[in-house]
Design an enzyme around this catalytic site. Structure first.
Site, PDB file in Angstrom:
ATOM      1  N   GLU A 125       7.085 -86.100  46.075  1.00  0.00           N
ATOM      2  CA  GLU A 125       7.357 -85.916  47.496  1.00  0.00           C
ATOM      3  C   GLU A 125       8.725 -86.503  47.829  1.00  0.00           C
ATOM      4  O   GLU A 125       9.015 -87.633  47.433  1.00  0.00           O
ATOM      5  CB  GLU A 125       6.289 -86.597  48.360  1.00  0.00           C
ATOM      6  CG  GLU A 125       6.443 -86.262  49.834  1.00  0.00           C
ATOM      7  CD  GLU A 125       5.338 -86.848  50.718  1.00  0.00           C
ATOM      8  OE1 GLU A 125       5.429 -86.691  51.945  1.00  0.00           O
ATOM      9  OE2 GLU A 125       4.403 -87.467  50.181  1.00  0.00           O
ATOM     10  N   GLY A 257       6.310 -96.956  48.953  1.00  0.00           N
ATOM     11  CA  GLY A 257       5.183 -97.867  48.850  1.00  0.00           C
ATOM     12  C   GLY A 257       4.094 -97.324  47.950  1.00  0.00           C
ATOM     13  O   GLY A 257       3.547 -98.034  47.116  1.00  0.00           O
ATOM     14  N   ALA A 258       3.773 -96.045  48.145  1.00  0.00           N
ATOM     15  CA  ALA A 258       2.724 -95.410  47.353  1.00  0.00           C
ATOM     16  C   ALA A 258       2.776 -93.917  47.616  1.00  0.00           C
ATOM     17  O   ALA A 258       3.459 -93.457  48.540  1.00  0.00           O
ATOM     18  CB  ALA A 258       1.349 -95.971  47.712  1.00  0.00           C
ATOM     19  N   MET A 259       2.023 -93.156  46.804  1.00  0.00           N
ATOM     20  CA  MET A 259       2.018 -91.704  46.929  1.00  0.00           C
ATOM     21  C   MET A 259       0.616 -91.176  46.723  1.00  0.00           C
ATOM     22  O   MET A 259      -0.060 -91.528  45.764  1.00  0.00           O
ATOM     23  CB  MET A 259       2.990 -91.087  45.908  1.00  0.00           C
ATOM     24  CG  MET A 259       3.045 -89.575  45.953  1.00  0.00           C
ATOM     25  SD  MET A 259       3.620 -88.991  47.579  1.00  0.00           S
ATOM     26  CE  MET A 259       2.806 -87.395  47.635  1.00  0.00           C
ATOM     27  N   HIS A 293      -4.422 -96.086  53.539  1.00  0.00           N
ATOM     28  CA  HIS A 293      -3.536 -94.995  53.975  1.00  0.00           C
ATOM     29  C   HIS A 293      -3.504 -93.875  52.939  1.00  0.00           C
ATOM     30  O   HIS A 293      -3.694 -92.690  53.274  1.00  0.00           O
ATOM     31  CB  HIS A 293      -2.129 -95.547  54.207  1.00  0.00           C
ATOM     32  CG  HIS A 293      -1.139 -94.518  54.656  1.00  0.00           C
ATOM     33  ND1 HIS A 293      -0.855 -94.281  55.969  1.00  0.00           N
ATOM     34  CD2 HIS A 293      -0.363 -93.660  53.945  1.00  0.00           C
ATOM     35  CE1 HIS A 293       0.051 -93.318  56.062  1.00  0.00           C
ATOM     36  NE2 HIS A 293       0.375 -92.930  54.847  1.00  0.00           N
ATOM     37  N   GLU A 294      -3.264 -94.232  51.690  1.00  0.00           N
ATOM     38  CA  GLU A 294      -3.148 -93.185  50.659  1.00  0.00           C
ATOM     39  C   GLU A 294      -4.484 -92.500  50.417  1.00  0.00           C
ATOM     40  O   GLU A 294      -4.534 -91.291  50.183  1.00  0.00           O
ATOM     41  CB  GLU A 294      -2.599 -93.779  49.360  1.00  0.00           C
ATOM     42  CG  GLU A 294      -1.260 -94.483  49.499  1.00  0.00           C
ATOM     43  CD  GLU A 294      -0.186 -93.646  50.172  1.00  0.00           C
ATOM     44  OE1 GLU A 294      -0.199 -92.407  50.029  1.00  0.00           O
ATOM     45  OE2 GLU A 294       0.675 -94.227  50.858  1.00  0.00           O
ATOM     46  N   HIS A 297      -5.213 -89.930  53.084  1.00  0.00           N
ATOM     47  CA  HIS A 297      -4.432 -88.701  52.910  1.00  0.00           C
ATOM     48  C   HIS A 297      -5.228 -87.615  52.185  1.00  0.00           C
ATOM     49  O   HIS A 297      -4.860 -86.436  52.261  1.00  0.00           O
ATOM     50  CB  HIS A 297      -3.162 -88.985  52.107  1.00  0.00           C
ATOM     51  CG  HIS A 297      -1.950 -89.235  52.940  1.00  0.00           C
ATOM     52  ND1 HIS A 297      -1.589 -88.443  54.002  1.00  0.00           N
ATOM     53  CD2 HIS A 297      -0.972 -90.188  52.853  1.00  0.00           C
ATOM     54  CE1 HIS A 297      -0.464 -88.887  54.535  1.00  0.00           C
ATOM     55  NE2 HIS A 297      -0.074 -89.948  53.859  1.00  0.00           N
ATOM     56  N   GLU A 316       1.569 -87.662  58.287  1.00  0.00           N
ATOM     57  CA  GLU A 316       1.864 -89.097  58.249  1.00  0.00           C
ATOM     58  C   GLU A 316       1.452 -89.818  59.538  1.00  0.00           C
ATOM     59  O   GLU A 316       0.880 -90.902  59.489  1.00  0.00           O
ATOM     60  CB  GLU A 316       3.350 -89.323  57.954  1.00  0.00           C
ATOM     61  CG  GLU A 316       3.770 -88.879  56.560  1.00  0.00           C
ATOM     62  CD  GLU A 316       3.028 -89.583  55.434  1.00  0.00           C
ATOM     63  OE1 GLU A 316       2.349 -90.612  55.687  1.00  0.00           O
ATOM     64  OE2 GLU A 316       3.105 -89.096  54.292  1.00  0.00           O
TER      65      GLU A 316
END
Length: 854
Positions: A125, A257-259, A293-294, A297, A316
């Protein structure tokens, strides 16, 4: 063949891709310098498109061969794409095959497939997949993926469920159609911290957190946060997990931070690894929130993705809102809200007030990586919070249920999102949509009237011009208001007023006496409230307001009034403020975390913006000196009480990161910071030497650095933790952050040559440069401009290796126009020097150009 210079991309130019994809099969033959990627993609014409050539994105690829239905082809190749002419394409479905080579070991930009300490990993991303193979690298093209990974690493991972494996190979199949930005691959010598989760429907899911050997004992909290996130999403949103396995991998070299890659989340290791000895309470809090959060998603981003990158706020903003809800449920709702607003004001309000201002849904961009911003994320979440406030809890639930039912498997738009709310609740959201299209932070002024038991509040909204947008029509603003009697009783509980006009009045009848208003409770809208208020009224609300956010806000406004008077007029610290804040500090009925937040003064950057907004040119050195003076005065006012408070907040027993224990440690650290002003570090030195957790050890180190004990403490900390890379990041950051402004740049420069400093590792680099530029504004803005030159040198150097990190760093200069003419001239010169650098990336070029043009 070279492409033309980067072009601006516009939302209005969106067109569906020429073809749809039924399936993708990828084979990776891993090699550090020459990984071979074989792709087999089944295309069919898209009836919604006008057709034309087949244009596949690709950058930095060496094409070995290409075929259509087994027939070799010779497509046109440029720096950014592969093109097959329309007259060479079959009229119906066809299979495109390509073989390319890429060099992950040399990929310092950390986009696409790259290597981190011997581990292969990916970051796709927003547009990293085009650096892996030729493909329509856009979020509205979705397909199922089968991936075969061949290599000599023990662990070979990709998206979805494991399909088959053997010696030196593994296959994965993801049954859920996804865009290429959600693709992931990891291969390395890893070990797993494993668990399982049983879904509400009884399905067992294998959970793994994959880490480097030696880190497996630091995964327990991340796993616990994951399981709590999965349960919360079932309970609150009715969303179950949909694969047989959920994998997380911790990676040291990571730009973000993360994906949320489907079934294979890749995380910056700092947001996974934690133990009481090595991680602070803040680290634990961030791990919990980012894990959530991840995971969230999976539905708001993966199962439903965005049609194009202009809709980034859809996935987001919604997911940030959901992770904020989760954290409020896990911890203190009031404290979490205050913390979220502090972040919003520090990052997003600053963004909205400067040259980088843009709508929550931008209309154009040159480089999409530059729009992963606080406006898209944090303001996007605030917009959803307002929507929930306006439609109510039941309306929100109905709309979200409809959203998941209607758009599962879709690449959706903001229009789709608002339509489900209109259909579910019957509301017309045409005016509300301006929150997505209009940039800038509205200012909300208020006047009051009192007559014969009727109290009237009249509001006026105004939003200043922003780059590319001048006249701003009125927005829908939910204003949460409560009214208090002069004796402190609440006579009107929280009521939401819906403002839709430029000027609008609201009446409250049947009151026995003129009330004191509590306006914008729980920070019900991301606006700036302009209201003339006396210090007496602020102190009253600090003492009596039943809304925790506004109680805190009143104390903060008092502090800001005192500080601006000290800075602009040379006033002494106001005794009334010192008395009021002492009362809060010692009020055992209040949450310790809340008391610590109330004692924290506005930041130096916040004060600079406040002065600028009031028409005064901020002097960073003066701001720092007056803020230090007020802290000294607070310490003297509380001198007799601080030792008792410090002792009372000690947490006994084994360390726990829960909210109650963390709040006590936070207030204890705040008390220690004031005690240090009285004892020159004696108490901090004692805590540093005996602390059994990183929260207290690091807090003590931060207090000691400016004192005579600083050098010894810094050396002791290094000797103890030099083998822990994440703790060393803290060591590199805290030294320039806590040093005296005059010495900080010299310390930062000395640390550049330290044997443990590797600037190509983003975490280590950011620790050092932001430790000075962001955490120590008085040092960054020293009158000689030396820190500006130092920081600009770093941006130019970083850009050649990692444009994303460089472009984000350039944003540090965004508020340059609020300072005096000399500082403006020096910053402008550095920005121009950056822009003139040879080979500057489009990421950094766009950022610097926008900053200079603001």
């Amino acid at each position: 063949m070279k492409d033309a210079a980067p072009q601006t991309i516009h939302l209005s130019d969106y067109k569906p891709f020429s073809h749809l994809i039924d399936s993708v099969h990828l084979t990776f033959r891993l090699d550090p310098n020459a990984t071979r990627v074989l792709s087999r993609i089944v295309f069919r014409p898209n009836a919604a498109s006008s057709g034309g050539d087949l244009k596949l994105d690709g950058e930095g690829l060496k094409l070995i061969s290409a075929k259509i239905d087994g027939r070799p082809i010779h497509p046109k190749i440029t720096d950014t794409c592969l093109v097959v002419a329309a007259d060479e394409l079959p009229s119906g479905p066809f299979t495109f095959e390509a073989e390319v080579t890429i060099g992950p070991a040399g990929n310092t930009a950390l986009e696409g497939l790259y290597m981190s300490n011997g581990m292969y990993c990916t970051q796709c991303e927003a547009e990293g997949f085009r650096k892996i193979t030729y493909y329509p690298d856009r979020p509205d093209v979705m397909a199922t993926f089968t991936v075969r990974v061949e290599g000599d690493q023990p662990i070979l991972l990709s998206n979805g469920n494991p399909a088959a494996s053997g010696n030196g190979w593994a296959e994965w199949y993801d049954p859920w159609p996804k865009p290429a930005y959600l693709f992931a691959l990891v291969a390395g010598d890893l070990v797993a911290h494993s668990d399982h989760f049983t879904t509400a429907s009884g399905k067992s899911v294998d959970l793994n957190i994959w880490v480097r050997k030696g880190d497996e004992d630091k995964c327990a909290y991340a796993m616990d946060a994951l399981k709590r996130s999965m349960k919360w999403d079932e309970d609150v949103y009715g969303r179950e997990y949909d694969l047989d396995v959920f994998n997380i991998v911790a990676v040291d070299d990571f730009n973000m931070g993360a994906m949320e890659n489907k079934g294979l989340n890749i995380f910056n290791s700092k947001y996974v690894l934690a133990s009481p000895a090595t991680a602070t309470d803040t680290d634990y809090d961030l791990i919990e929130g980012i894990i959530a959060h991840e995971y969230f998603h999976n539905w708001t981003g993966n199962r439903i993705t965005c049609r194009d990158w202009f809709q980034l706020c859809l996935k987001e903003g919604l997911t940030v809102f959901r992770d904020q809800q989760f954290s409020q449920d896990m911890r203190s709702r009031a404290v979490k809200r205050i913390e979220d607003v502090l972040q919003l004001r520090a990052r997003q309000f600053r963004e909205d007030n400067g040259p980088l201002s843009h709508p929550v849904r931008p209309e154009s961009f040159v480089e999409i990586n530059n729009f992963y911003t606080a406006t898209v994320y944090e303001k996007g979440a605030e917009v959803i919070g307002m929507l929930k406030t306006l439609v109510g809890d039941d309306g929100y639930k109905k709309a979200l249920d409809l959203y998941f039912d209607r758009h599962d498997g879709d690449a959706a738009t903001i229009e789709d999102w608002l339509k489900v709310f209109e259909d579910a609740t019957g509301r017309d959201l045409t005016q509300f949509k301006r929150w997505y299209s209009d940039a800038g932070t509205p200012h909300l002024s208020v006047s009051e009237a009192w007559s014969d038991g009727t109290y009237t509040l009249t509001f006026r909204q105004e939003t200043a011009p922003t780059p590319g947008q001048d006249g701003k029509p009125p927005r829908v603003i939910p204003i949460a208001v409560g009214l208090l009697n002069p004796n402190g009783d609440e006579v009107v509980p929280t009521t939401v007023l819906e403002m839709t006009k430029v000027t609008q009045s609201f009446k409250f009848d049947g009151l026995g006496s003129r009330p004191i208003p509590s306006i914008l409770r729980h920070f019900s809208a991301p606006v700036i409230l302009d209201r003339e208020t006396s210090a007496k009224e602020r102190a009253f609300l600090l003492a009596h307001d039943t809304d925790p956010f506004n109680k805190w806000e009143s104390g903060r406004a008092l502090a800001k009034d005192v500080l601006t008077s000290m800075i602009a007029k040379g006033s002494a610290p106001a005794p009334a403020y010192l008395d009021a804040i002492a009362q809060v500090a010692l009020d055992d009925s209040l949450d310790p975390a809340f008391r610590s937040l109330a004692l924290a003064l506005p930041s130096e950057d916040d004060l600079a913006q406040t002065l600028h907004d009031a028409g005064t040119t901020p002097d960073p050195s003066a701001i720092h000196a007056r803020r230090e003076a007020l802290l000294d005065a607070m310490a003297l006012r509380l001198e007799r009480d601080l030792p008792g408070l410090y002792t009372a907040m000690a947490v006994t027993g084994p360390y726990s990161p829960d909210a109650a224990a963390a709040g006590r440690r936070d207030l204890r650290s705040t008390a220690l910071s004031l005690i240090t002003r009285l004892d020159n570090g004696k108490a901090a030195k004692a805590l540093f030497e005996k602390a059994d957790n990183m929260t207290e050890q690091l807090a003590a180190l931060g207090q000691l650095i400016p004192t005579e004990h600083g050098k010894a403490a810094v050396k002791s900390f290094y000797d103890q933790w030099r083998h822990d890379r994440l703790v060393m990041d803290k060591w590199f950051m805290i030294q320039p952050a806590r040093s005296n402004p005059e010495a900080a740049l010299g310390i930062a420069k000395a640390l550049e040559s330290h044997k443990d400093f590797n600037w190509k590792t983003p975490n280590r680099l950011r620790a050092l440069i932001y430790g000075l530029a962001s955490a120590n504004p008085a040092a960054f803005h020293q009158p000689d401009g030396a820190a500006y030159r130092w920081f600009a040198d770093w941006i130019i150097r970083i850009d050649a290796a990692n444009p994303q990190v460089a472009a984000r760093a350039a944003g540090t200069f965004d508020a340059w126009r609020r300072y005096d003419a000399d500082r403006q001239q020096m910053i402008r010169a550095e920005l121009q020097r950056i822009r003139a650098a040879t080979g500057l990336s489009r990421d950094t070029t766009e950022m610097v150009t926008r900053i200079l043009g603001g």
